[in-house]
Design an enzyme around this catalytic site. Structure first.
Site, PDB file in Angstrom:
ATOM      1  N   ASN A   8       0.864  -1.182   0.000  1.00 17.87           N
ATOM      2  CA  ASN A   8       0.000   0.000   0.000  1.00 17.87           C
ATOM      3  C   ASN A   8       0.902   1.233   0.000  1.00 17.87           C
ATOM      4  O   ASN A   8       1.463   1.609   1.029  1.00 17.87           O
ATOM      5  CB  ASN A   8      -0.891  -0.030   1.246  1.00 17.87           C
ATOM      6  CG  ASN A   8      -1.912   1.097   1.260  1.00 17.87           C
ATOM      7  OD1 ASN A   8      -1.850   2.021   0.421  1.00 17.87           O
ATOM      8  ND2 ASN A   8      -2.834   1.050   2.196  1.00 17.87           N
ATOM      9  N   HIS A 179     -13.347   1.397  -0.296  1.00 22.28           N
ATOM     10  CA  HIS A 179     -13.293   0.311   0.705  1.00 22.28           C
ATOM     11  C   HIS A 179     -13.726  -1.029   0.124  1.00 22.28           C
ATOM     12  O   HIS A 179     -14.097  -1.947   0.857  1.00 22.28           O
ATOM     13  CB  HIS A 179     -14.220   0.586   1.918  1.00 22.28           C
ATOM     14  CG  HIS A 179     -13.769   1.682   2.833  1.00 22.28           C
ATOM     15  ND1 HIS A 179     -14.671   2.485   3.513  1.00 22.28           N
ATOM     16  CD2 HIS A 179     -12.549   2.123   3.184  1.00 22.28           C
ATOM     17  CE1 HIS A 179     -14.015   3.357   4.245  1.00 22.28           C
ATOM     18  NE2 HIS A 179     -12.718   3.166   4.063  1.00 22.28           N
ATOM     19  N   ARG A 240     -14.537  13.794   7.977  1.00 22.47           N
ATOM     20  CA  ARG A 240     -15.273  14.122   6.750  1.00 22.47           C
ATOM     21  C   ARG A 240     -16.765  14.299   7.017  1.00 22.47           C
ATOM     22  O   ARG A 240     -17.330  13.600   7.852  1.00 22.47           O
ATOM     23  CB  ARG A 240     -15.105  13.006   5.697  1.00 22.47           C
ATOM     24  CG  ARG A 240     -13.708  12.915   5.162  1.00 22.47           C
ATOM     25  CD  ARG A 240     -13.582  11.811   4.128  1.00 22.47           C
ATOM     26  NE  ARG A 240     -12.284  11.182   4.243  1.00 22.47           N
ATOM     27  CZ  ARG A 240     -12.029   9.914   3.988  1.00 22.47           C
ATOM     28  NH1 ARG A 240     -12.980   9.114   3.566  1.00 22.47           N
ATOM     29  NH2 ARG A 240     -10.830   9.440   4.137  1.00 22.47           N
ATOM     30  N   LEU A 283     -12.861   8.311  17.617  1.00 20.25           N
ATOM     31  CA  LEU A 283     -14.122   7.933  18.254  1.00 20.25           C
ATOM     32  C   LEU A 283     -13.967   7.608  19.738  1.00 20.25           C
ATOM     33  O   LEU A 283     -14.875   7.846  20.524  1.00 20.25           O
ATOM     34  CB  LEU A 283     -14.748   6.750  17.538  1.00 20.25           C
ATOM     35  CG  LEU A 283     -16.170   6.514  18.006  1.00 20.25           C
ATOM     36  CD1 LEU A 283     -17.175   6.971  16.992  1.00 20.25           C
ATOM     37  CD2 LEU A 283     -16.391   5.081  18.414  1.00 20.25           C
ATOM     38  N   GLY A 330     -11.654  -0.138  12.576  1.00 20.52           N
ATOM     39  CA  GLY A 330     -11.346   0.327  13.938  1.00 20.52           C
ATOM     40  C   GLY A 330     -12.551   0.477  14.850  1.00 20.52           C
ATOM     41  O   GLY A 330     -12.599  -0.092  15.945  1.00 20.52           O
TER      42      GLY A 330
END
Ligand code: ADP
Length: 401
Positions: A8, A179, A240, A283, A330
């Site tokens: 990646n 995704h 976002r 979060l 996550g």
């Protein structure tokens, strides 16, 4: 048995995992950050517990790749580079051309670079990664795996925006979705876990990380997803906006004296959980602040959850029902509160979570069910593994060709 590397490459970073296939054992993994800087950081770990960490000047991706490969030899993961049978590269945008993983030819590489029009930072960096590995290991097969490819099965009614049709025809403005590698991987793992054929399942996959998207999967194929022309559309994310009335853009431009690009930058980097909470995009921070009574954090969490829940409702309608809901990434894999509260509004559809299973730490790291015994829908937590999915694609394509 083959050694396959999943890669990646970002604009200043490069992550990799080397697998033994088909056993899917991880032989080594590593990360190089700050490529192009004097204080670039390289860290590599092997399955035998050997490690290497170093801070040094790494001029470019070519040098980064050479260093990784040298360390793989010096850490005795491989004896020579010919042992690496193939490399699979994560590519963010595959446009409408790439509907699945593809063996990289010079033509394919040129197309990936052309598609940088849609994802300027990402596709260029991804292509640089491909070139660097092709140069360093010319014997290895190279495969491109696209974030968008899995969603190319969406019907036009899902992927078209209600704007003049010629914008789609002339500029290819449409929903692409992202995704895809993760949604594909977790849906296959879910079917395996349930011992069911993918063809018989209607799945809603909730990939909730910093970036977040939902995907409706019928007969193993994506029929709708929340991210769009760019990864900005859909759910509320770490930083976002997700969905927003586009008329807000010129209004902010006028009120704040900003350019369109600056407003989009705010929508990408300073909105979502961070924007509403004015505290954090993470979060965990938002949840703990909410629990301590912080009003804006509570609001951020509620908005995040509401959008996931209402989209589950929408996708269940779209598919005429739902057999499994998957939580991954996550937040999806770790947040007990998010999972509980998302499902909390869905009892009327006989979708019920088992509180103890949801809170349990048992079987963490593997696929597990958290649905109640009387839930009509299986609710699963599936750890995503985009790297394994990439390695699987490399193996199957290389075996074909
Ligand atoms: P990405 O790959 O999109 O950068 P991840 O999938 O790593 O993101 O997800 C990052 C998010 O997961 C962060 O918002 C973080 O707070 C959340 N997260 C990680 N661990 C936990 C946890 N134990 N409980 C709740 N949220 C978590």
């Amino acid at each position: 048995m083959h050694k396959i590397m999943a890669v990646n490459a970002g604009s200043s970073s490069l992550k990799f995992q080397l697998f033994e296939m088909p056993s899917e054992d991880v032989l080594a993994k590593g990360l190089i950050e700050r490529i192009g800087m004097k204080d670039a950081v390289i860290s590599i770990k092997t399955h035998t517990g050997k490690k290497h960490e170093e801070v040094s000047h790494i001029a470019d991706h070519d040098q980064a790749v050479k260093m990784i490969l040298e360390f793989l030899i010096s850490l005795e993961v491989v004896k020579n580079l010919k042992e690496i049978y193939g490399t699979g590269h994560r590519i963010v945008h595959g446009g409408e051309q790439f509907t699945g993983a593809t063996i990289v030819t010079p033509k394919v590489l040129a197309k990936i670079e052309q598609l940088a029009e849609f994802a300027p930072l990402h596709n260029k960096a991804n292509a640089t990664g491909i070139r660097a590995f092709q140069e360093a290991i010319p014997t290895a097969k190279t495969v491109a795996v696209f974030d968008t490819a899995f969603h190319q099965t969406m019907p036009p009614a899902s992927f078209l925006y209600s704007i003049p049709y010629r914008y789609y025809q002339e500029h290819k403005i449409r929903k692409y979705g992202f995704h895809g590698t993760s949604h594909k991987y977790v849906s296959r793992e879910a079917a395996k876990f349930m011992n069911r054929d993918l063809k018989d399942l209607r799945i809603i996959s909730c990939h909730l990380g910093n970036g977040a998207s939902l995907c409706a999967i019928k007969d193993g194929k994506s029929i709708d997803t929340t991210m769009g022309f760019t990864p900005l559309e859909g759910l509320t994310m770490g930083t976002r906006t997700g969905n927003i009335d586009p008329a807000v853009v010129p209004y902010i431009m006028e009120k704040e004296n900003m350019s369109a690009a600056e407003v989009i930058d705010v929508f990408n980097k300073k909105s979502g959980l961070l924007g509403i909470s004015e505290l954090s995009s993470d979060l965990r921070d938002v949840t703990s602040a909410a629990q301590e009574g912080n009003y804006q954090s509570g609001l951020a969490l509620s908005i995040f959850i509401k959008r996931v829940r209402e989209t589950i409702g929408a996708y269940a309608v779209e598919m005429g029902g739902v057999d499994a809901i998957i939580f991954t990434a996550g937040v999806g894999e770790n947040s007990v509160i998010v999972r509980e509260q998302v499902i909390d509004g869905l009892q009327f559809m006989d979708i019920k979570v088992d509180k103890n299973l949801n809170e349990s730490n048992e079987n963490r790291g593997s696929t597990r069910s958290i649905s109640s015994f009387n839930s009509k829908v299986e609710i699963l937590v599936v750890p995503t593994d985009e790297e394994v999915e990439i390695a699987r694609d490399v193996l199957s394509l290389s075996n074909q060709g």
